[in-house]
Design a protein around this motif. Sequence first.
Motif, mmCIF file in Angstrom:
data_model
loop_
_atom_site.group_PDB
_atom_site.id
_atom_site.type_symbol
_atom_site.label_atom_id
_atom_site.label_comp_id
_atom_site.label_asym_id
_atom_site.label_seq_id
_atom_site.Cartn_x
_atom_site.Cartn_y
_atom_site.Cartn_z
ATOM 1 N N GLN A 119 -19.541 8.738 -22.957
ATOM 2 C CA GLN A 119 -20.802 8.233 -22.423
ATOM 3 C C GLN A 119 -21.368 7.165 -23.362
ATOM 4 O OE1 GLN A 119 -22.222 9.444 -19.469
ATOM 5 N NE2 GLN A 119 -20.282 10.532 -19.277
ATOM 6 N N LYS A 120 -22.222 6.332 -22.813
ATOM 7 C CA LYS A 120 -22.900 5.335 -23.618
ATOM 8 C C LYS A 120 -23.956 6.040 -24.457
ATOM 9 C CE LYS A 120 -25.225 0.925 -23.356
ATOM 10 N NZ LYS A 120 -25.674 -0.171 -22.496
ATOM 11 N N LEU A 121 -23.966 5.766 -25.751
ATOM 12 C CA LEU A 121 -24.948 6.363 -26.642
ATOM 13 C C LEU A 121 -26.283 5.642 -26.498
ATOM 14 C CD1 LEU A 121 -22.701 6.738 -29.814
ATOM 15 C CD2 LEU A 121 -23.468 8.563 -28.288
ATOM 16 N N LEU A 122 -27.361 6.398 -26.557
ATOM 17 C CA LEU A 122 -28.688 5.821 -26.453
ATOM 18 C C LEU A 122 -29.119 5.241 -27.794
ATOM 19 C CD1 LEU A 122 -30.418 8.645 -24.384
ATOM 20 C CD2 LEU A 122 -29.454 6.490 -23.541
ATOM 21 N N LEU A 123 -29.786 4.094 -27.740
ATOM 22 C CA LEU A 123 -30.281 3.461 -28.960
ATOM 23 C C LEU A 123 -31.596 4.117 -29.376
ATOM 24 C CD1 LEU A 123 -29.661 -0.300 -28.120
ATOM 25 C CD2 LEU A 123 -28.349 1.139 -29.662
ATOM 26 N N PRO A 124 -31.724 4.507 -30.632
ATOM 27 C CA PRO A 124 -32.996 5.078 -31.104
ATOM 28 C C PRO A 124 -34.095 4.013 -31.078
ATOM 29 C CG PRO A 124 -31.221 5.432 -32.699
ATOM 30 C CD PRO A 124 -30.707 4.502 -31.668
ATOM 31 N N VAL A 181 -13.890 1.565 -40.781
ATOM 32 C CA VAL A 181 -15.000 1.101 -41.619
ATOM 33 C C VAL A 181 -16.341 1.509 -41.010
ATOM 34 C CG1 VAL A 181 -16.141 -0.967 -42.567
ATOM 35 C CG2 VAL A 181 -13.643 -0.750 -42.643
ATOM 36 N N TYR A 182 -16.409 1.605 -39.680
ATOM 37 C CA TYR A 182 -17.656 2.024 -39.042
ATOM 38 C C TYR A 182 -18.023 3.448 -39.462
ATOM 39 C CZ TYR A 182 -17.239 -2.173 -36.236
ATOM 40 O OH TYR A 182 -17.152 -3.471 -35.837
ATOM 41 N N ALA A 183 -17.033 4.314 -39.584
ATOM 42 C CA ALA A 183 -17.301 5.672 -40.075
ATOM 43 C C ALA A 183 -17.794 5.620 -41.516
ATOM 44 C CB ALA A 183 -16.047 6.530 -39.960
ATOM 45 N N ASP A 184 -17.250 4.717 -42.318
ATOM 46 C CA ASP A 184 -17.733 4.540 -43.686
ATOM 47 C C ASP A 184 -19.204 4.128 -43.698
ATOM 48 O OD1 ASP A 184 -15.255 5.142 -44.736
ATOM 49 O OD2 ASP A 184 -14.680 3.046 -45.028
ATOM 50 N N MET A 185 -19.579 3.246 -42.769
ATOM 51 C CA MET A 185 -20.977 2.803 -42.694
ATOM 52 C C MET A 185 -21.894 3.975 -42.374
ATOM 53 S SD MET A 185 -20.763 -0.804 -40.687
ATOM 54 C CE MET A 185 -19.410 -1.939 -40.973
ATOM 55 N N PHE A 197 -17.786 13.160 -33.466
ATOM 56 C CA PHE A 197 -18.092 11.788 -33.847
ATOM 57 C C PHE A 197 -17.846 10.905 -32.636
ATOM 58 C CE2 PHE A 197 -16.868 7.578 -35.449
ATOM 59 C CZ PHE A 197 -17.987 7.276 -36.209
ATOM 60 N N GLU A 198 -18.839 10.130 -32.259
ATOM 61 C CA GLU A 198 -18.725 9.214 -31.122
ATOM 62 C C GLU A 198 -19.103 7.819 -31.601
ATOM 63 O OE1 GLU A 198 -20.743 10.800 -27.443
ATOM 64 O OE2 GLU A 198 -21.549 12.159 -28.954
ATOM 65 N N ILE A 199 -18.482 6.822 -31.013
ATOM 66 C CA ILE A 199 -18.866 5.450 -31.325
ATOM 67 C C ILE A 199 -18.693 4.579 -30.088
ATOM 68 C CG2 ILE A 199 -16.590 4.823 -32.231
ATOM 69 C CD1 ILE A 199 -18.175 3.101 -34.344
ATOM 70 N N ASN A 200 -19.672 3.723 -29.860
ATOM 71 C CA ASN A 200 -19.615 2.723 -28.800
ATOM 72 C C ASN A 200 -19.574 1.361 -29.483
ATOM 73 O OD1 ASN A 200 -22.062 4.325 -26.600
ATOM 74 N ND2 ASN A 200 -19.941 4.821 -26.917
ATOM 75 N N TYR A 201 -18.517 0.618 -29.245
ATOM 76 C CA TYR A 201 -18.408 -0.737 -29.783
ATOM 77 C C TYR A 201 -18.998 -1.699 -28.756
ATOM 78 C CZ TYR A 201 -15.078 1.472 -32.910
ATOM 79 O OH TYR A 201 -14.483 2.298 -33.833
ATOM 80 N N ALA A 202 -19.852 -2.593 -29.202
ATOM 81 C CA ALA A 202 -20.480 -3.542 -28.294
ATOM 82 C C ALA A 202 -20.035 -4.975 -28.574
ATOM 83 C CB ALA A 202 -21.999 -3.447 -28.400
ATOM 84 N N ARG A 231 -27.382 -9.742 -32.508
ATOM 85 C CA ARG A 231 -26.207 -9.286 -31.759
ATOM 86 C C ARG A 231 -25.937 -7.816 -32.065
ATOM 87 N NH1 ARG A 231 -22.220 -12.430 -34.081
ATOM 88 N NH2 ARG A 231 -21.288 -10.690 -35.146
ATOM 89 N N HIS A 232 -26.070 -6.965 -31.038
ATOM 90 C CA HIS A 232 -25.783 -5.536 -31.196
ATOM 91 C C HIS A 232 -24.276 -5.347 -31.307
ATOM 92 C CE1 HIS A 232 -26.004 -1.252 -30.851
ATOM 93 N NE2 HIS A 232 -25.217 -1.268 -29.798
ATOM 94 N N CYS A 233 -23.814 -4.657 -32.355
ATOM 95 C CA CYS A 233 -22.375 -4.523 -32.607
ATOM 96 C C CYS A 233 -21.842 -3.123 -32.327
ATOM 97 C CB CYS A 233 -22.069 -4.931 -34.038
ATOM 98 S SG CYS A 233 -22.482 -6.672 -34.354
ATOM 99 N N PHE A 234 -22.570 -2.078 -32.716
ATOM 100 C CA PHE A 234 -22.077 -0.726 -32.454
ATOM 101 C C PHE A 234 -23.213 0.281 -32.515
ATOM 102 C CE2 PHE A 234 -22.175 -0.514 -37.045
ATOM 103 C CZ PHE A 234 -22.421 0.813 -37.328
ATOM 104 N N THR A 235 -22.964 1.409 -31.874
ATOM 105 C CA THR A 235 -23.805 2.594 -31.992
ATOM 106 C C THR A 235 -22.851 3.761 -32.236
ATOM 107 O OG1 THR A 235 -25.365 1.692 -30.382
ATOM 108 C CG2 THR A 235 -25.562 4.037 -30.897
ATOM 109 N N ALA A 236 -23.156 4.574 -33.226
ATOM 110 C CA ALA A 236 -22.324 5.732 -33.540
ATOM 111 C C ALA A 236 -23.208 6.968 -33.671
ATOM 112 C CB ALA A 236 -21.545 5.503 -34.833
ATOM 113 N N LYS A 237 -22.609 8.117 -33.371
ATOM 114 C CA LYS A 237 -23.358 9.370 -33.491
ATOM 115 C C LYS A 237 -22.429 10.430 -34.066
ATOM 116 C CE LYS A 237 -26.045 12.696 -30.828
ATOM 117 N NZ LYS A 237 -26.582 13.023 -29.494
#
Length: 150
Positions: free
Chosen positions: A54-59, A85-89, A106-111, A140-146
């Motif tokens: 699913q698409k993650l919601l932006l806080p 690297v996104y997990a590192d962030m 762990f979920e990630i949406n790449y934008a 520019r929105h790049c990713f959302t991770a949860k």
Amino acid sequence: LVTRQDTGELLTECKTEITVIDLKTRKLVRPGMVPEFSVFLYNDAEQNGCDYPQKLLLPSEFDRVFERKITEKDIDVNHHVNNTVYADMLTQGMGDDYLKINPTAFEINYAHEVLPYETIKIGITSDETSSTVVGNVEERHCFTAKITYN
């Protein structure tokens, strides 16, 4: 599904969706056109137990915000940030709190891809059961991770 070979015990399961892009034309490529995909085992007859991505919601606001300059060591063969690297962030943003949790998902949406030498602004917000991380380069929105934990 990942199981033990000797006992068949389920160790973990996951679901992924892959997009293949021709690096020269930057256009989508159908997976059937990629000979390397023939080695994967697909089981379309049996549904796995994972929820459909699913698409993650932006806080609306963040507990912490920091910046990270992308260096050559962060870059993969496609000339953008390596997925790991996104997990590192995320763990960098959580700091010592990451050592105190038991991650369960762990979920990630790449934008949008992040390129070499860009500075990514990372916002993180947490509650008792999860942390959400958002990365932007300028507007520019790049990713959302949860990451979910207990």
